[in-house]
Scaffold this motif. Structure first.
Motif, PDB file in Angstrom:
ATOM      1  N   UNK A 160      41.172  54.475  41.540  1.00  0.00           N
ATOM      2  CA  UNK A 160      41.802  53.888  40.347  1.00  0.00           C
ATOM      3  C   UNK A 160      42.091  52.406  40.550  1.00  0.00           C
ATOM      4  N   UNK A 161      42.495  52.045  41.761  1.00  0.00           N
ATOM      5  CA  UNK A 161      42.850  50.645  42.011  1.00  0.00           C
ATOM      6  C   UNK A 161      41.632  49.735  41.818  1.00  0.00           C
ATOM      7  N   UNK A 162      40.481  50.131  42.358  1.00  0.00           N
ATOM      8  CA  UNK A 162      39.253  49.337  42.170  1.00  0.00           C
ATOM      9  C   UNK A 162      38.844  49.334  40.702  1.00  0.00           C
ATOM     10  N   UNK A 178      40.726  49.658  37.935  1.00  0.00           N
ATOM     11  CA  UNK A 178      41.561  48.832  37.068  1.00  0.00           C
ATOM     12  C   UNK A 178      41.601  47.362  37.510  1.00  0.00           C
ATOM     13  N   UNK A 179      41.615  47.136  38.816  1.00  0.00           N
ATOM     14  CA  UNK A 179      41.844  45.764  39.296  1.00  0.00           C
ATOM     15  C   UNK A 179      40.588  45.113  39.863  1.00  0.00           C
ATOM     16  N   UNK A 180      39.553  45.893  40.077  1.00  0.00           N
ATOM     17  CA  UNK A 180      38.307  45.333  40.607  1.00  0.00           C
ATOM     18  C   UNK A 180      38.317  45.309  42.123  1.00  0.00           C
ATOM     19  N   UNK A 181      37.133  45.426  42.753  1.00  0.00           N
ATOM     20  CA  UNK A 181      37.076  45.434  44.220  1.00  0.00           C
ATOM     21  C   UNK A 181      37.547  44.110  44.823  1.00  0.00           C
ATOM     22  N   UNK A 182      37.372  43.037  44.071  1.00  0.00           N
ATOM     23  CA  UNK A 182      37.827  41.727  44.571  1.00  0.00           C
ATOM     24  C   UNK A 182      39.040  41.238  43.775  1.00  0.00           C
ATOM     25  N   UNK A 183      39.753  42.158  43.179  1.00  0.00           N
ATOM     26  CA  UNK A 183      41.010  41.857  42.475  1.00  0.00           C
ATOM     27  C   UNK A 183      40.809  40.943  41.269  1.00  0.00           C
ATOM     28  N   UNK A 214      43.385  41.352  38.517  1.00  0.00           N
ATOM     29  CA  UNK A 214      44.797  40.975  38.682  1.00  0.00           C
ATOM     30  C   UNK A 214      44.996  39.639  37.976  1.00  0.00           C
ATOM     31  N   UNK A 243      48.044  47.369  31.175  1.00  0.00           N
ATOM     32  CA  UNK A 243      48.559  46.970  32.481  1.00  0.00           C
ATOM     33  C   UNK A 243      49.821  46.132  32.240  1.00  0.00           C
TER      34      UNK A 243
END
Ligand SMILES: Cc1cc2nc3c(=O)[nH]c(=O)nc-3n(C[C@H](O)[C@H](O)[C@H](O)COP(=O)(O)OP(=O)(O)OC[C@H]3O[C@@H](n4cnc5c(N)ncnc54)[C@H](O)[C@@H]3O)c2cc1C
Ligand code: SF4
Lengths: 542, 166
Positions: free
Chosen positions: A56-58, A60-65, A68, A375
């Motif tokens: 979920x973190x990747x 919503x936020x992407x592998x390179x953030x 964010x 978010x």
């Protein structure tokens, strides 16, 4: 068999193709066509993804953030999720430079409407006064497109500004906040109309409430911004899938159309393509229809004119809707719980009449989106408290937050133009030129915005909402992604215009079927009219 | 005020983990999950947190003080909001919040809506505003001398963002 070559797979192109196929044409569609990635956990809702998806973190936020929104970054409250980058990723062979407008291009299969919010509002006669025809010529095509894509809406106060059409389906139930707004509007509507010229009604949206082949009904998963896993929100990709089943339709993706070749007499004989591996190809054509989006179609025309020897080709009259974001807090919703399992986009819309004495084409259009699944970190950091207090506050007011997105009309002005820059030596070396986009807002725009904003703020107050000071955001030009006007339809024989049926003057077999042909840009979101007009064009000379 | 060198991965990881714990406790009053800790460290290794404009001496000093947690973190958060809104501490806090709100273990703490009456919300807002002003004034006593001190110390260089996975 009669055959035509069409460029693009966006909203404009697929509806041109569908009508042309229905009328017995063989259609070859050329497209860069970047593919959409698979949906992650399609069975899960927004909250479900967070609860149980291991990545979920990747997601919503992407592998390179990339997802964010750090403080000080130039993002907006609704930043685009990283996995939807394929919609907006640029093309190495299409460099550009812009002044006064921040453009978005799409080279995706389905184009920009892979990421749209599905707002579909037909234009009315007052908004078409600069067009060579009125609403009656578009009306049957609004019906056709509504049948194809599925449009929700009802006849209510907004019908005074938004014509009705066939195949309107029952809208989704309102989320609790939108319902509260609609109820309150019912109590004060007379005053809003009479004193402020502000009307509220159900939004018209290309979303399915009941399933059809290949597309599911909205199940209120709250993932609209991240890409509907049910395919409930219409995308041209759905049309493309259906077209691919047609025996006379051929789809070629992975090709960039750079220019066309013209013989004496203005007959287009071939297009020049760049394949994904960088190799070039010359493809003969019988009839060419450009529907690659206003900016990309304009570029193809400019490149071709330059190729044919024109020293400094230029297309004037570029238009785009100015958008102004008006966040609000609904006092009557304070302390209410948030319903995360909701449809995320606008369920209500505003119609704002022009000031007295101004023409009906100066109508201002607004979409009202209440905050549900979203978010939180971009919102919390904008609150003027330390982050801990801000978070506490956002949790208390989340259900009461909403946003009006106001859209303003635009007119064609000669200075707002597309040009090519060969200063990198592109032309001499047979290489790429740079597309140059110039835009300046209309003088007097500020007064128009101030008038509408003042009335909307007062209307919101009557609806028990307050607009926090300093939070109104005038979006940069380009952000609405409603580009139009560079090769307008015109009744008079003028260079760089198209006929009523979209044929470019000076060319025997070249048509434009996207926003390039719009002679005026009303405030309403244009894509429904892009699709209807493309379908109309495919009926006129084809 | 000098930091441990950022190119020492072992030391960095530990330090970063500790600060992630401090920020999570400060924001939500709970401990972060291993997944959040790992992503927090990753973000630093990829170089997306520190930017030249956000990482001056004073920014680093705020981060060091805030790592202590409790009142110290609160004072730094308040001061940073007003005087270093896009500074290193705020970037770290916002990153932590972003990670927590999509984390299986923590998201409910972020998403839960605090149901209360409209009056309760307004009273809470007034209370927060008063506390914010109070903490801001208190912080000024500590942070103004620190700012002066930092202004006369040479700034460390910021490592560039790294391309690709670490
Ligand atoms: C976030 C967002 C929300 C939006 N919401 C709304 C909304 O609610 N309502 C609304 O009316 N509009 C909305 N829009 C605008 C809407 O998406 C566009 O107006 C519409 O998609 C434009 O369609 P098009 O077919 O004209 O062009 P595009 O969508 O730009 O399609 C261009 C197509 O051409 C192809 N292409 C481009 N150049 C070349 C080339 N040189 N060679 C080969 N192929 C090429 C691309 O691959 C693509 O398939 C929104 C847009 C965005 C980004
Ligand atoms: S709420 Fe949005 S994402 Fe969910 S099913 Fe409906 S349209 Fe799709």
């Amino acid at each position: 068999m009669k055959s035509l070559t069409l460029v693009g797979s966006g909203a404009s192109a697929v509806h041109f193709a569908e009508t042309a196929l229905e009328r017995g044409w063989r259609v070859t569609l050329l497209d860069v066509g970047r593919a959409r990635p698979e949906h992650v956990g399609p069975e899960l809702s927004f909250a479900g993804l967070k609860r149980s998806h291991p990545r979920a973190s990747e997601y919503f936020l992407g592998p390179r953030f990339e997802g964010v929104l750090f403080p000080g970054a130039a993002g907006e409250y609704y930043g685009f999720p990283p996995h939807r980058e394929y919609v907006f990723a640029g093309h190495a062979g299409q460099p550009w430079r812009a002044e006064g407008l921040e453009p978005l291009f799409s080279f995706a299969r389905g184009g920009l409407a892979e990421a749209w919010t599905g707002a579909v509002f037909p234009f009315r006669d007052e908004e078409l006064v600069d067009w060579p025809f009125g609403h009656d010529r578009l009306a049957p095509h609004y019906d056709t497109v509504a049948r194809r894509i599925g449009v929700m809406g009802v006849e209510d106060d907004l019908a005074a500004f938004v014509p009705l059409h066939a195949h309107l389906e029952q809208p989704l139930d309102l989320d609790p906040h939108s319902r509260r707004l609609a109820e309150r509007y019912g109590q004060v509507r007379g005053r809003l109309h009479g004193e402020l010229g502000v009307y509220l009604g159900r939004s018209r949206a290309a979303v399915l409430g009941s399933a059809r082949p290949g597309r599911g009904a909205c199940e209120k998963k709250g993932r609209c911004l991240w890409g509907c896993p049910n395919d409930s929100i219409y995308s041209p990709l759905h049309s493309l899938r259906e077209l691919e089943a047609h025996p006379e339709f051929q789809y070629r993706s992975g090709v960039l159309v750079q220019s066309f070749e013209v013989e004496d007499g203005g007959r287009v004989t071939a297009v020049h393509l760049r394949r994904a591996d960088g190799t070039r190809e010359r493809l003969p054509v019988e009839r060419l229809v450009l529907a690659a989006g206003t900016l990309s179609s304009g570029r193809i025309v400019l490149e071709s004119l330059a190729r044919a020897g024109e020293p400094a080709p230029r297309l004037g009259g570029l238009m785009d809707n100015r958008q102004v974001l008006v966040p609000f807090v609904n006092l009557s919703m304070l302390g209410s719980p948030v319903e995360y399992e909701s449809y995320q986009y606008h369920q209500l819309a505003l119609g704002i009449t022009p000031p007295p004495g101004r023409s009906g084409r100066e109508y201002v259009h607004g979409l009202v989106t209440t905050l549900k699944s979203a978010l939180i970190h971009p919102i919390a950091q904008s609150v003027p408290f330390d982050l801990r207090s801000a978070l506490g506050l956002v949790r208390e007011v989340h259900a009461a937050l909403g946003l009006v997105n106001l859209n303003f009309h635009d007119t064609r002005r000669p200075g707002n133009a597309l040009e090519l820059d060969f200063s990198g030596g592109g032309r001499e070396r047979g290489g790429e030129s740079r597309l140059v986009i110039r835009y300046e807002p209309e003088p007097g725009e500020g007064a128009r915005i101030a008038d509408a904003l003042g009335r909307v703020k007062r209307a919101l107050w009557r609806l028990s909402c307050v607009v926090p000071p300093g939070m109104v955001h005038v979006r940069p030009m380009g952000a609405s992604v409603h580009y139009a006007g560079t090769l307008p339809m015109s009744r008079t024989e003028e260079p760089r215009t198209t006929t009523e049926s979209g044929r470019l003057r000076g060319f025997a077999n070249l048509w434009l079927a996207d926003g390039s042909t719009f002679p005026f840009l009303p405030a309403k979101n244009l894509t429904f009219t892009l699709m209807a007009n493309a379908s109309r064009l495919a009926c006129e000379d084809f | 005020m000098a930091e441990a060198p950022t190119d020492s991965p072992a030391l960095d990881r530990e330090l970063l983990r500790r600060e992630c714990v401090a920020w999570t406790r400060h924001l939500l009053g709970v401990a972060p999950s291993p997944a959040v800790l790992e992503r927090y460290v990753d973000a630093h290794r990829l170089g997306v947190v520190e930017t030249p404009g956000s990482s001056g001496n004073f920014d680093r000093a705020l981060v060091r003080l805030a790592r202590g947690g409790g009142l110290s973190a609160r004072l730094c958060d308040v001061h940073g909001r007003l005087f270093r809104p896009a500074g290193l501490l705020r970037r770290k806090l916002v990153l932590t919040l972003a990670l927590l709100e999509v984390d299986a273990a923590a998201h409910a703490h972020v998403d839960e809506s605090r149901g209360s009456s409209a009056l309760g919300v307004l009273a809470g807002l007034a209370g927060r505003a008063c506390l914010f002003v109070l903490l801001l004034l208190l912080g000024l006593f500590v942070f103004l001398p620190l700012r002066l001190l930092c202004a006369f110390t040479p700034s460390p260089a910021v490592p560039p963002a790294r391309k690709g996975a670490p």
